[in-house]
Design an enzyme around this catalytic site. Structure first.
Site, mmCIF file in Angstrom:
data_model
loop_
_atom_site.group_PDB
_atom_site.id
_atom_site.type_symbol
_atom_site.label_atom_id
_atom_site.label_comp_id
_atom_site.label_asym_id
_atom_site.label_seq_id
_atom_site.Cartn_x
_atom_site.Cartn_y
_atom_site.Cartn_z
ATOM 1 N N SER A 33 0.842 -1.199 0.000
ATOM 2 C CA SER A 33 0.000 0.000 0.000
ATOM 3 C C SER A 33 0.875 1.246 0.000
ATOM 4 O O SER A 33 2.061 1.186 -0.339
ATOM 5 C CB SER A 33 -0.945 -0.031 1.201
ATOM 6 O OG SER A 33 -1.922 0.986 1.096
ATOM 7 N N ASN A 34 0.328 2.393 0.352
ATOM 8 C CA ASN A 34 1.091 3.645 0.425
ATOM 9 C C ASN A 34 0.529 4.497 1.549
ATOM 10 O O ASN A 34 -0.464 4.133 2.182
ATOM 11 C CB ASN A 34 1.065 4.364 -0.931
ATOM 12 C CG ASN A 34 -0.350 4.731 -1.340
ATOM 13 O OD1 ASN A 34 -1.005 5.552 -0.715
ATOM 14 N ND2 ASN A 34 -0.844 4.085 -2.391
ATOM 15 N N HIS A 35 1.161 5.652 1.782
ATOM 16 C CA HIS A 35 0.820 6.484 2.945
ATOM 17 C C HIS A 35 -0.284 7.505 2.703
ATOM 18 O O HIS A 35 -0.452 8.412 3.508
ATOM 19 C CB HIS A 35 2.071 7.205 3.442
ATOM 20 C CG HIS A 35 3.042 6.305 4.137
ATOM 21 N ND1 HIS A 35 2.748 5.701 5.337
ATOM 22 C CD2 HIS A 35 4.279 5.886 3.786
ATOM 23 C CE1 HIS A 35 3.786 4.974 5.706
ATOM 24 N NE2 HIS A 35 4.719 5.058 4.780
#
Ligand code: CTP
Ligand code: CA
Length: 226
Positions: A33-35
């Site tokens: 995923s990512n932030h």
């Protein structure tokens, strides 16, 4: 400014907004995923509702409550986000892609938790995800389609090429190399680019910026022949 915010500019219009990250599963307990916080997409959803629109917010996993009068559809992966975006797309007047979609996903989701092997190196194979905003912009009838471009260099050039490549009506560019604003911050400064215009908006809170963006988007939507 907030005072110039015209309520009612989107009365009778339906707006779809994607927001937050996507999660791409590797196995039953792991994902890529990512932030992305989802703040920009949620702020846009609130601003669109206040402008009178009916809003479907297609959201990856975030820690933000559902804004009042917003219909939230929760998704995890890019493929789920695409499916939720295409559902009832014929009802959508304006599509805003604020999600940070994972560009790739694991080629397969292991049925069981992947065990640590004896090798020091582990290889993970990834496959490209569908481009949600490009799929929407190339469907017919096509809603007025707005994308975002978060770049760390050559911001306007990359944004213009995405506008064209994805067949967007408008792209909102921001420079995420600046650590003070952008991606996970509460403030943002952006440039709006269409085929015929470029306009920079000054740094502001994401909520204030959302009001201004919704005004610009609705004005351009109304001036676009369809
Ligand atoms: N986007 C999308 N689906 C994807 C990837 C991106 O809908 N699979 C949308 C984003 O929501 C954003 C726009 O496309 O509105 C630009 O996203 P970005 O990540 O900047 O563009 P990419 O085409 O993925 O290019 P790159 O990451 O290589 O810069
Ligand atoms: Ca990307």
């Amino acid at each position: 400014t907030a005072e110039q915010f015209q309520s009612g500019s989107l009365t009778g219009k339906t707006v779809f907004i994607t927001a937050g990250p996507t999660r791409e599963a590797m196995d039953p307990v792991r994902y890529i995923s990512n932030h992305s916080s989802g703040k920009m997409g949620y702020a846009l959803a609130e601003a669109a509702v206040e402008a009178g629109a009916k809003v479907k917010l297609i959201s990856g996993p975030v820690n933000i409550p559902v804004p009042e009068r917003v219909e939230r559809v929760s998704v995890e992966s890019a493929e789920e986000m695409l499916e939720a975006s295409m559902l009832d797309l014929g009802l959508c007047d304006i599509f805003i892609a604020a999600a940070a979609v994972a560009d790739y996903r694991p080629t397969a989701i292991a049925e069981h938790k992947i065990k640590k092997g004896s090798e020091e190196i582990m290889e993970l194979h990834l496959v490209k995800n569908p481009d949600i905003v490009a799929t929407v912009a190339n469907s017919s009838p096509k809603p007025f389609t707005v994308g975002f471009a978060a770049e760390t260099k050559d911001v306007l050039e990359y944004a213009r090429s995405k506008l064209e490549r994805k067949n967007l009506d408008l792209i909102i560019a921001n420079d995420v190399s600046r650590s003070d604003i952008g991606f996970n911050s509460d403030e943002n400064a952006v440039t709006l680019i269409s085929a015929s215009s470029t306009e920079s908006l000054p740094q502001a809170s994401k909520r204030q910026l959302a009001n201004r963006l919704i005004e610009r988007i609705s004005a351009q939507y109304k001036s676009t022949a369809r």
